[in-house]
Design a protein around this motif. Structure first.
Motif, mmCIF file in Angstrom:
data_model
loop_
_atom_site.group_PDB
_atom_site.id
_atom_site.type_symbol
_atom_site.label_atom_id
_atom_site.label_comp_id
_atom_site.label_asym_id
_atom_site.label_seq_id
_atom_site.Cartn_x
_atom_site.Cartn_y
_atom_site.Cartn_z
ATOM 1 N N ILE A 1 2.109 -3.308 7.550
ATOM 2 C CA ILE A 1 1.342 -2.952 6.110
ATOM 3 C C ILE A 1 2.265 -2.066 5.349
ATOM 4 C CG2 ILE A 1 -0.424 -2.244 4.945
ATOM 5 C CD1 ILE A 1 -2.048 -3.199 7.378
ATOM 6 N N VAL A 2 2.977 -0.984 5.859
ATOM 7 C CA VAL A 2 3.759 0.160 5.187
ATOM 8 C C VAL A 2 5.021 -0.295 4.306
ATOM 9 C CG1 VAL A 2 5.018 2.079 5.541
ATOM 10 C CG2 VAL A 2 2.793 2.000 6.559
ATOM 11 N N PRO A 3 5.767 -1.213 4.861
ATOM 12 C CA PRO A 3 6.759 -1.906 3.945
ATOM 13 C C PRO A 3 6.106 -2.686 2.647
ATOM 14 C CG PRO A 3 7.182 -2.246 6.294
ATOM 15 C CD PRO A 3 5.752 -1.633 6.227
ATOM 16 N N VAL A 4 5.089 -3.184 3.049
ATOM 17 C CA VAL A 4 4.534 -3.938 1.701
ATOM 18 C C VAL A 4 3.729 -3.159 0.794
ATOM 19 C CG1 VAL A 4 2.680 -5.600 1.056
ATOM 20 C CG2 VAL A 4 3.858 -5.823 3.195
ATOM 21 N N LEU A 5 3.265 -2.032 1.213
ATOM 22 C CA LEU A 5 2.591 -0.874 0.284
ATOM 23 C C LEU A 5 3.689 -0.208 -0.441
ATOM 24 C CD1 LEU A 5 -0.181 0.538 2.570
ATOM 25 C CD2 LEU A 5 -0.329 -1.178 0.721
ATOM 26 N N LEU A 6 4.983 -0.057 0.448
ATOM 27 C CA LEU A 6 5.829 0.654 -0.480
ATOM 28 C C LEU A 6 6.489 -0.115 -1.541
ATOM 29 C CD1 LEU A 6 7.616 2.819 2.800
ATOM 30 C CD2 LEU A 6 6.076 3.764 0.935
ATOM 31 N N ILE A 7 6.937 -1.339 -1.100
ATOM 32 C CA ILE A 7 7.415 -2.331 -2.111
ATOM 33 C C ILE A 7 6.604 -2.572 -3.294
ATOM 34 C CG2 ILE A 7 6.822 -4.651 -1.254
ATOM 35 C CD1 ILE A 7 10.434 -3.615 -2.025
ATOM 36 N N THR A 8 5.185 -2.489 -2.866
ATOM 37 C CA THR A 8 4.520 -2.806 -4.281
ATOM 38 C C THR A 8 4.369 -1.460 -4.996
ATOM 39 O OG1 THR A 8 2.733 -4.139 -2.634
ATOM 40 C CG2 THR A 8 1.888 -2.942 -4.762
ATOM 41 N N LEU A 9 4.289 -0.203 -4.435
ATOM 42 C CA LEU A 9 4.416 1.010 -5.242
ATOM 43 C C LEU A 9 5.658 0.901 -5.926
ATOM 44 C CD1 LEU A 9 3.228 3.815 -5.679
ATOM 45 C CD2 LEU A 9 4.801 4.705 -3.745
ATOM 46 N N LEU A 10 6.728 0.562 -5.447
ATOM 47 C CA LEU A 10 7.980 0.465 -6.228
ATOM 48 C C LEU A 10 7.742 -0.237 -7.585
ATOM 49 C CD1 LEU A 10 11.259 1.404 -6.316
ATOM 50 C CD2 LEU A 10 11.382 -0.797 -5.050
ATOM 51 N N ARG A 11 6.989 -1.463 -7.250
ATOM 52 C CA ARG A 11 7.023 -2.371 -8.551
ATOM 53 C C ARG A 11 6.362 -1.901 -9.517
ATOM 54 N NH1 ARG A 11 5.878 -4.218 -12.425
ATOM 55 N NH2 ARG A 11 5.290 -6.472 -12.957
ATOM 56 N N TYR A 12 5.060 -1.293 -9.255
ATOM 57 C CA TYR A 12 4.568 -0.325 -10.391
ATOM 58 C C TYR A 12 5.035 0.907 -10.810
ATOM 59 C CZ TYR A 12 1.480 -4.451 -9.519
ATOM 60 O OH TYR A 12 1.114 -5.541 -9.532
ATOM 61 N N VAL A 13 6.018 1.404 -10.059
ATOM 62 C CA VAL A 13 6.651 2.521 -10.509
ATOM 63 C C VAL A 13 7.326 2.135 -11.774
ATOM 64 C CG1 VAL A 13 8.515 4.268 -10.125
ATOM 65 C CG2 VAL A 13 6.592 4.052 -8.486
ATOM 66 N N PHE A 14 8.017 0.930 -11.706
ATOM 67 C CA PHE A 14 8.958 0.372 -12.745
ATOM 68 C C PHE A 14 8.263 -0.423 -13.454
ATOM 69 C CE2 PHE A 14 12.158 1.799 -9.585
ATOM 70 C CZ PHE A 14 12.682 3.004 -10.347
ATOM 71 N N ASP A 15 7.110 -0.299 -13.749
ATOM 72 C CA ASP A 15 6.017 -1.417 -14.468
ATOM 73 C C ASP A 15 6.598 -1.638 -15.878
ATOM 74 O OD1 ASP A 15 3.913 -3.270 -14.631
ATOM 75 O OD2 ASP A 15 2.702 -1.818 -15.740
ATOM 76 N N GLY A 16 7.220 -0.528 -16.463
ATOM 77 C CA GLY A 16 7.657 -0.801 -17.679
ATOM 78 C C GLY A 16 9.068 -1.187 -17.777
ATOM 79 N N ALA A 17 9.918 -1.465 -16.757
ATOM 80 C CA ALA A 17 11.277 -1.734 -16.673
ATOM 81 C C ALA A 17 11.228 -2.662 -15.491
ATOM 82 C CB ALA A 17 12.194 -0.815 -16.667
#
Length: 261
Positions: A45-61
């Protein structure tokens, strides 16, 4: 009367790799994992959560997520498998389980291969889930086939497993095993080309990055990201990652110790 000297203790003979013993070891490790839900959560689960977090860190780009998301899709499984494998193997040795297992007709190669097979099966699940979520839920845009992305992510996870098995031989405690991460993983993370192209680094750092397997893992991901077909560079990159994992597994079998001094 002359006292007879006791016979010298002989080292146990090297045993060839046996598929049945390797499979039995892998089955034992997998059964242990099923009783440890926290480790399963960390692995899957952790890799999925980290990649999801990364996606929304760059939500505007969104383009930024596409540029580095594929690379991190391979790096996250490598790091989590390294951490879990090194600690799990060390725990087996400090608890005496490893010594008892090696007293049986079980070679070091069987043990290392069994661990690699068990954690490799988990790596398949981990990589498949992270890749599927990244592409179909988070919208990671890749030019090549998602199956190639999954292949590189899987090889990266296997490389992390091999590195974890190898460094566990040099740690005397779980705390020391964790301390190997800054020494083994972080330099590769800085030099793999994730933050800047490797060609733009100082020549000495570029030369070092050329012999680090994570560099080829990131290059392989970028090949899938930018090319619709399999390229010669992609074949080279996955061959280097797979060969590095196999080499480190062999080193892990050679350096494996029964007990912690």
């Amino acid at each position: 009367m002359t006292a007879t000297a006791p016979p010298a203790t002989e080292a146990p003979p090297a045993r060839p790799l046996t598929p049945s013993r390797t499979a039995a070891t892998a089955g034992r490790v997998l059964r242990q994992l099923t009783h440890d839900p926290r480790t399963i959560a960390l692995l899957v689960i952790v890799p999925v959560l980290l990649i999801t977090l990364l996606r929304y860190v760059f939500d505007g780009a969104t383009g930024t997520f596409d540029a580095i998301g594929a690379s991190l899709l391979g790096i996250f499984p490598l790091i989590t498998m390294f951490l879990v494998t090194s600690i799990a193997t060390l725990r087996e040795r400090t608890s005496g389980t490893l010594e008892r297992l090696l007293a049986l007709p079980l070679g070091k190669g069987d043990l290392i291969a069994g661990y690699a097979l068990a954690f490799g099966a988990v790596a398949v699940l981990q990589s498949a889930l992270a890749t599927a979520v990244s592409i179909w839920l988070l919208g990671l845009d890749v030019t090549g086939s998602p199956w190639l992305l999954l292949l590189v992510a899987l090889l990266d996870a296997l490389l992390g497993t091999a590195l974890g098995l190898f460094v566990s031989a040099f740690a005397a405690s779980e705390f020391q095993a964790v301390q190997f991460m800054p020494a083994v993983i972080f330099p590769q993370l800085l030099l793999c080309g994730l933050f800047t192209p490797r060609e733009a680094m100082h020549p000495v750092l570029e030369a070092i990055s050329n012999v680090l397997p994570m560099s080829y893992a990131v290059d392989g991901m970028n090949q899938v990201l930018h090319h619709p077909d399999i390229t010669g560079d992609f074949v080279r990159d996955i061959a280097v990652v797979a060969g590095s994992a196999l080499l480190v597994l062999c080193l892990g079998a050679i350096t494996l110790r029964r007990r912690t001094p």
